[in-house]
Scaffold this motif. Structure first.
Motif, PDB file in Angstrom:
ATOM      1  N   LYS A   1       0.851  -1.184   0.000  1.00 27.91           N
ATOM      2  CA  LYS A   1       0.000   0.000   0.000  1.00 27.91           C
ATOM      3  C   LYS A   1       0.885   1.232   0.000  1.00 27.91           C
ATOM      4  O   LYS A   1       1.984   1.217   0.554  1.00 27.91           O
ATOM      5  CB  LYS A   1      -0.921   0.022   1.216  1.00 27.91           C
ATOM      6  N   GLY A   2       0.361   2.281  -0.633  1.00 29.85           N
ATOM      7  CA  GLY A   2       1.114   3.530  -0.682  1.00 29.85           C
ATOM      8  C   GLY A   2       0.249   4.667  -1.162  1.00 29.85           C
ATOM      9  O   GLY A   2      -0.984   4.571  -1.178  1.00 29.85           O
ATOM     10  N   GLU A   3       0.910   5.744  -1.561  1.00 24.37           N
ATOM     11  CA  GLU A   3       0.241   6.922  -2.078  1.00 24.37           C
ATOM     12  C   GLU A   3       0.905   7.357  -3.372  1.00 24.37           C
ATOM     13  O   GLU A   3       2.125   7.240  -3.509  1.00 24.37           O
ATOM     14  CB  GLU A   3       0.325   8.079  -1.078  1.00 24.37           C
ATOM     15  N   VAL A   4       0.077   7.852  -4.299  1.00 22.36           N
ATOM     16  CA  VAL A   4       0.603   8.337  -5.573  1.00 22.36           C
ATOM     17  C   VAL A   4      -0.064   9.674  -5.894  1.00 22.36           C
ATOM     18  O   VAL A   4      -1.272   9.736  -6.086  1.00 22.36           O
ATOM     19  CB  VAL A   4       0.426   7.303  -6.715  1.00 22.36           C
ATOM     20  N   ALA A   5       0.732  10.733  -5.917  1.00 17.79           N
ATOM     21  CA  ALA A   5       0.216  12.072  -6.197  1.00 17.79           C
ATOM     22  C   ALA A   5       0.220  12.316  -7.707  1.00 17.79           C
ATOM     23  O   ALA A   5       0.966  11.694  -8.453  1.00 17.79           O
ATOM     24  CB  ALA A   5       1.072  13.119  -5.498  1.00 17.79           C
ATOM     25  N   GLY A   6      -0.640  13.246  -8.136  1.00 24.38           N
ATOM     26  CA  GLY A   6      -0.690  13.625  -9.541  1.00 24.38           C
ATOM     27  C   GLY A   6      -1.775  12.930 -10.338  1.00 24.38           C
ATOM     28  O   GLY A   6      -1.984  13.248 -11.501  1.00 24.38           O
TER      29      GLY A   6
END
Length: 106
Positions: A28-33
């Motif tokens: 799991k993680g985060e992806v901006a944009g």
């Protein structure tokens, strides 16, 4: 500590494989944009090409101004944020993988 957790999850995978059960790891993680479905498709398609990746999901931000979430299921316990950024290729200029962590083995 991170290395110990990865080692323990890898051992779980080895034992499970010996028993004939396939092991899947969840990251799991985060992806901006990521602003739209086309953006989501770009990220999913690029990350799905990583070795061992089974599924990639980009989930909308939970609140306005938040960062979309990233979920990857894979047969590998060694996928890193660096691997994911590399898999994005030119898209890494547009999308920022802010975090990616192994959270559990199934």
């Amino acid at each position: 500590m991170k290395h110990i957790i990865t080692l323990l999850l890898s051992l779980v995978a080895i034992v499970s494989c010996s028993a004939g059960e396939p092991v899947t790891f969840l990251y799991k993680g985060e992806v901006a944009g990521v602003m739209c479905s086309a953006c989501s498709d770009h990220v999913q398609t690029a990350l799905a090409k990583m070795k061992g990746v089974e599924t990639v999901k980009v989930l909308p931000a939970e609140k306005e101004g938040g960062v979309p979430k990233l979920e990857i299921t894979a047969t590998s316990a060694t996928i890193t944020k660096k691997d994911a950024v590399k898999a994005l290729g030119d898209y890494a200029k547009t999308y920022d993988i802010r975090s990616l962590k192994l959270v559990k083995a199934k």
